[in-house]
Motif scaffolding. Structure first.
Motif, PDB file in Angstrom:
ATOM      1  N   GLY A  78       0.756  -1.330  -0.095  1.00 21.88           N
ATOM      2  CA  GLY A  78      -0.020   0.073  -0.054  1.00 21.88           C
ATOM      3  C   GLY A  78       0.988   1.248  -0.099  1.00 21.88           C
ATOM      4  O   GLY A  78       0.505   2.297  -0.912  1.00 21.88           O
ATOM      5  N   GLN A  79       1.804   1.150   0.854  1.00 20.06           N
ATOM      6  CA  GLN A  79       2.861   2.437   0.893  1.00 20.06           C
ATOM      7  C   GLN A  79       3.526   2.495  -0.473  1.00 20.06           C
ATOM      8  O   GLN A  79       3.382   3.621  -1.172  1.00 20.06           O
ATOM      9  CB  GLN A  79       3.829   2.341   1.949  1.00 20.06           C
ATOM     10  CG  GLN A  79       3.036   2.194   3.349  1.00 20.06           C
ATOM     11  CD  GLN A  79       4.130   2.130   4.643  1.00 20.06           C
ATOM     12  OE1 GLN A  79       5.256   1.981   4.237  1.00 20.06           O
ATOM     13  NE2 GLN A  79       3.475   2.456   5.761  1.00 20.06           N
ATOM     14  N   LEU A  80       4.062   1.563  -0.886  1.00 24.74           N
ATOM     15  CA  LEU A  80       4.498   1.463  -2.411  1.00 24.74           C
ATOM     16  C   LEU A  80       3.589   1.989  -3.285  1.00 24.74           C
ATOM     17  O   LEU A  80       3.975   2.523  -4.569  1.00 24.74           O
ATOM     18  CB  LEU A  80       5.306   0.252  -2.970  1.00 24.74           C
ATOM     19  CG  LEU A  80       6.465  -0.430  -2.055  1.00 24.74           C
ATOM     20  CD1 LEU A  80       6.868  -1.806  -2.258  1.00 24.74           C
ATOM     21  CD2 LEU A  80       7.909   0.599  -2.272  1.00 24.74           C
ATOM     22  N   THR A  81       2.572   1.537  -3.549  1.00 30.36           N
ATOM     23  CA  THR A  81       1.534   2.082  -4.305  1.00 30.36           C
ATOM     24  C   THR A  81       1.238   3.481  -4.517  1.00 30.36           C
ATOM     25  O   THR A  81       1.005   4.165  -5.246  1.00 30.36           O
ATOM     26  CB  THR A  81       0.079   1.419  -3.918  1.00 30.36           C
ATOM     27  OG1 THR A  81       0.308  -0.025  -4.284  1.00 30.36           O
ATOM     28  CG2 THR A  81      -1.160   1.691  -5.007  1.00 30.36           C
ATOM     29  N   ALA A  82       1.237   3.874  -3.071  1.00 32.31           N
ATOM     30  CA  ALA A  82       0.961   5.493  -2.890  1.00 32.31           C
ATOM     31  C   ALA A  82       2.213   5.959  -3.625  1.00 32.31           C
ATOM     32  O   ALA A  82       2.310   7.180  -4.116  1.00 32.31           O
ATOM     33  CB  ALA A  82       1.005   5.917  -1.637  1.00 32.31           C
ATOM     34  N   ILE A  83       3.558   5.859  -3.259  1.00 30.01           N
ATOM     35  CA  ILE A  83       4.555   6.360  -3.964  1.00 30.01           C
ATOM     36  C   ILE A  83       4.692   6.160  -5.522  1.00 30.01           C
ATOM     37  O   ILE A  83       4.846   7.362  -6.149  1.00 30.01           O
ATOM     38  CB  ILE A  83       6.105   5.893  -3.267  1.00 30.01           C
ATOM     39  CG1 ILE A  83       5.960   5.888  -1.804  1.00 30.01           C
ATOM     40  CG2 ILE A  83       7.081   6.242  -4.061  1.00 30.01           C
ATOM     41  CD1 ILE A  83       7.029   5.135  -1.024  1.00 30.01           C
ATOM     42  N   THR A  84       4.254   5.062  -5.942  1.00 35.66           N
ATOM     43  CA  THR A  84       4.127   5.098  -7.164  1.00 35.66           C
ATOM     44  C   THR A  84       3.236   5.872  -7.846  1.00 35.66           C
ATOM     45  O   THR A  84       3.397   6.474  -9.012  1.00 35.66           O
ATOM     46  CB  THR A  84       3.727   3.472  -7.769  1.00 35.66           C
ATOM     47  OG1 THR A  84       4.835   2.581  -7.100  1.00 35.66           O
ATOM     48  CG2 THR A  84       3.825   3.172  -9.166  1.00 35.66           C
ATOM     49  N   LEU A  85       2.042   6.036  -7.260  1.00 37.41           N
ATOM     50  CA  LEU A  85       1.002   6.686  -8.018  1.00 37.41           C
ATOM     51  C   LEU A  85       1.231   8.332  -8.026  1.00 37.41           C
ATOM     52  O   LEU A  85       1.096   9.162  -8.854  1.00 37.41           O
ATOM     53  CB  LEU A  85      -0.343   6.741  -7.269  1.00 37.41           C
ATOM     54  CG  LEU A  85      -1.088   5.495  -7.497  1.00 37.41           C
ATOM     55  CD1 LEU A  85      -2.367   5.376  -6.290  1.00 37.41           C
ATOM     56  CD2 LEU A  85      -1.451   5.165  -8.754  1.00 37.41           C
ATOM     57  N   ALA A  86       2.214   8.579  -6.738  1.00 39.58           N
ATOM     58  CA  ALA A  86       2.589  10.221  -6.679  1.00 39.58           C
ATOM     59  C   ALA A  86       3.840  10.237  -7.596  1.00 39.58           C
ATOM     60  O   ALA A  86       3.708  11.411  -8.298  1.00 39.58           O
ATOM     61  CB  ALA A  86       3.098  10.357  -5.167  1.00 39.58           C
ATOM     62  N   GLY A  87       4.450   9.395  -7.872  1.00 37.81           N
ATOM     63  CA  GLY A  87       5.570   9.452  -8.813  1.00 37.81           C
ATOM     64  C   GLY A  87       5.027   9.426 -10.326  1.00 37.81           C
ATOM     65  O   GLY A  87       5.676  10.318 -11.248  1.00 37.81           O
TER      66      GLY A  87
END
Length: 181
Positions: free
Chosen positions: A120-129
């Motif tokens: 979930g945290q990696l998904t948030a970082i990926t979406l922000a990127g």
């Protein structure tokens, strides 16, 4: 001597005989309990689940929860312990409901909850990127996947460990309590 045959020679109608179709009538409890033949009362059968299907349901719940977690964190631009507990609760509900009272499932739920929170945290970082670079999410993952994971590792704070701890406790407790019902 008494003859219990039906008809005029049987027991008088005032005495209670066997129930309809010869079933035994309930009587007072025996000296050793209230069950049949004086034993303990019968217990309801324990709910038996399917552990393999429970793990599959937990993996699906983990992926759905991680996706929702990432979208919420990215769109609100905040991090909360409740998001991790929500992922863990979803996993615990799915695994406990499908798997029953299997003693291994709460441990598996802890592992899935920790992986789900991380995803979930990696998904948030990926979406922000993807928003920042103005490219698709697949391009971010394929071109910058190792950078995202390294940035996630470098950006871990004590609060993140608190999210992991609360998520693990929630996954264990919910899986165990739902499985025993």
């Amino acid at each position: 001597m008494s003859n219990n045959a039906p008809g005029p020679w049987g027991p008088p109608p005032s005495q209670p005989g066997p129930g309809q179709w010869g079933q035994q009538q309930p009587g007072p409890p025996g000296p050793f309990g209230s069950g049949p033949f004086g034993g303990p009362p019968p217990q309801p059968p324990r709910r038996v689940g399917n552990p393999g299907l429970a793990v599959a349901a937990g993996v699906v719940a983990m992926l759905v929860g991680a996706g929702v977690y990432g979208v919420i964190v990215k769109s609100l631009e905040i991090q909360s312990t409740w998001f991790g507990v929500g992922v863990a609760a979803l996993i615990g509900l799915a695994m406990g409901r499908v798997g029953g009272a299997n003693p291994v499932l709460p441990i598996v739920a802890i592992v899935l909850a920790l992986v789900g929170i991380m995803l979930g945290q990696l998904t948030a970082i990926t979406l922000a990127g993807a928003d920042e670079l103005n490219i698709s999410v697949l391009d971010v993952v394929s071109d910058f996947g190792s950078d995202i994971i390294q940035g996630w590792k470098d950006g871990l704070e004590p609060f993140d460990f608190l999210v992991f701890v609360f998520g693990a406790v929630a996954a264990f407790g919910i899986t165990k309590s739902v499985g025993e019902k």
